[in-house]
Scaffold this active site. Structure first.
Site, PDB file in Angstrom:
ATOM      1  CB  CYS A   1       4.349  -2.140  -6.632  1.00  0.00           C
ATOM      2  SG  CYS A   1       4.951  -3.682  -5.897  1.00  0.00           S
TER       3      CYS A   1
ATOM      4  CG  ASP B   1       8.594  -3.040   7.774  1.00  0.00           C
ATOM      5  OD1 ASP B   1       8.991  -2.323   8.704  1.00  0.00           O
ATOM      6  OD2 ASP B   1       8.186  -4.207   7.926  1.00  0.00           O
TER       7      ASP B   1
ATOM      8  CB  SER C   1       2.058  -5.464   5.072  1.00  0.00           C
ATOM      9  OG  SER C   1       2.381  -5.127   6.409  1.00  0.00           O
TER      10      SER C   1
ATOM     11  CB  THR D   1       7.355  -2.436  11.832  1.00  0.00           C
ATOM     12  OG1 THR D   1       7.752  -3.516  10.988  1.00  0.00           O
ATOM     13  CG2 THR D   1       7.753  -2.739  13.276  1.00  0.00           C
TER      14      THR D   1
ATOM     15  CB  CYS E   1      -0.866  -0.060   1.248  1.00  0.00           C
ATOM     16  SG  CYS E   1      -2.296   0.997   1.187  1.00  0.00           S
ATOM     17  CB  THR E   2       0.343   4.836  -0.370  1.00  0.00           C
ATOM     18  OG1 THR E   2      -0.259   4.606  -1.641  1.00  0.00           O
ATOM     19  CG2 THR E   2       1.232   6.073  -0.460  1.00  0.00           C
ATOM     20  N   GLY E   3       1.001   3.978   2.429  1.00  0.00           N
ATOM     21  CA  GLY E   3       1.538   4.296   3.750  1.00  0.00           C
ATOM     22  C   GLY E   3       1.824   3.104   4.633  1.00  0.00           C
ATOM     23  CG  ASN E   4       3.154  -1.174   5.624  1.00  0.00           C
ATOM     24  OD1 ASN E   4       4.149  -1.417   6.291  1.00  0.00           O
ATOM     25  ND2 ASN E   4       2.235  -2.088   5.400  1.00  0.00           N
ATOM     26  CB  SER E   5      -0.778   3.460   8.096  1.00  0.00           C
ATOM     27  OG  SER E   5      -1.645   4.070   7.155  1.00  0.00           O
ATOM     28  CB  CYS E   6      -5.193   1.800   6.606  1.00  0.00           C
ATOM     29  SG  CYS E   6      -4.990   3.393   7.437  1.00  0.00           S
ATOM     30  NE  ARG E   7      -5.692   1.583   1.300  1.00  0.00           N
ATOM     31  CZ  ARG E   7      -5.565   2.489   0.343  1.00  0.00           C
ATOM     32  NH1 ARG E   7      -6.375   2.456  -0.702  1.00  0.00           N
ATOM     33  NH2 ARG E   7      -4.635   3.411   0.407  1.00  0.00           N
ATOM     34  CB  SER E   8      -0.642  -3.012   3.236  1.00  0.00           C
ATOM     35  OG  SER E   8      -0.188  -1.887   3.969  1.00  0.00           O
TER      36      SER E   8
ATOM     37  CG  ASP F   1      -6.554   5.398   2.314  1.00  0.00           C
ATOM     38  OD1 ASP F   1      -6.597   4.774   3.394  1.00  0.00           O
ATOM     39  OD2 ASP F   1      -5.644   6.207   2.036  1.00  0.00           O
TER      40      ASP F   1
ATOM     41  CB  CYS G   1      -3.986   1.662  -2.534  1.00  0.00           C
ATOM     42  SG  CYS G   1      -2.269   2.151  -2.425  1.00  0.00           S
TER      43      CYS G   1
END
Length: 139
Positions: free
Chosen positions: A90, A66, A37, A64, A11-18, A106, A83
């Site tokens: 990627c 990453d 992720s 984390t 994902c972009t921010g690796n904070s939610c979806r991934s 998102d 996303c």
């Protein structure tokens, strides 16, 4: 003995979806897959993501956020972008890597994790669960 396939959610921010997808696949089929992720622009794991996964008894609080580059030489078998921005950003993993793209809305709204924002994260969790169930059946 078959070795586990290595799956990475990007994902972009690796904070939610991934992160949610990572937790779900690990919980649902961690005996069959090594799950990772990463983000094209990693930030941190969102507290709302941790909260909605906790509702299902899945602890992602130690995950984390990453950068994708950390996994380029990890022997990834399947890269799943969750996303549209991540699909474009990627990098190509070396070897014969299966690429899958899921365009998931998102849920991110800012870093607030107040209860009023959780329904969007729950919708994301349900959508990812359905896609992961289908993924498991075909892999």
């Amino acid at each position: 003995m078959n070795k586990k396939k290595k799956v990475i959610f990007v994902c972009t921010g690796n904070s939610c979806r991934s992160q949610i997808a990572h937790g779900l696949l690990q919980d649902m089929a961690g005996d069959r897959f090594d799950v990772y992720s990463a983000g094209s622009h990693p930030s941190r794991v969102h507290l709302a993501s941790i909260a909605v996964m906790s509702e299902w008894g899945i602890d992602i609080s130690r995950h984390t956020s990453d950068p994708i580059d950390d996994y380029l030489d990890a022997g990834i078998d399947i890269a799943i972008t969750v996303c549209d921005n991540a699909q474009k950003a990627c990098p190509s993993f070396p070897g014969d890597v299966e690429r899958i793209h899921w365009s998931i809305d998102d849920p991110f709204h800012g870093w607030d994790a107040a209860d009023e924002f959780l329904p969007r994260y729950r919708e994301t969790r349900y959508e990812l669960k359905e896609r992961i169930e289908s993924f498991i059946k075909t892999h």
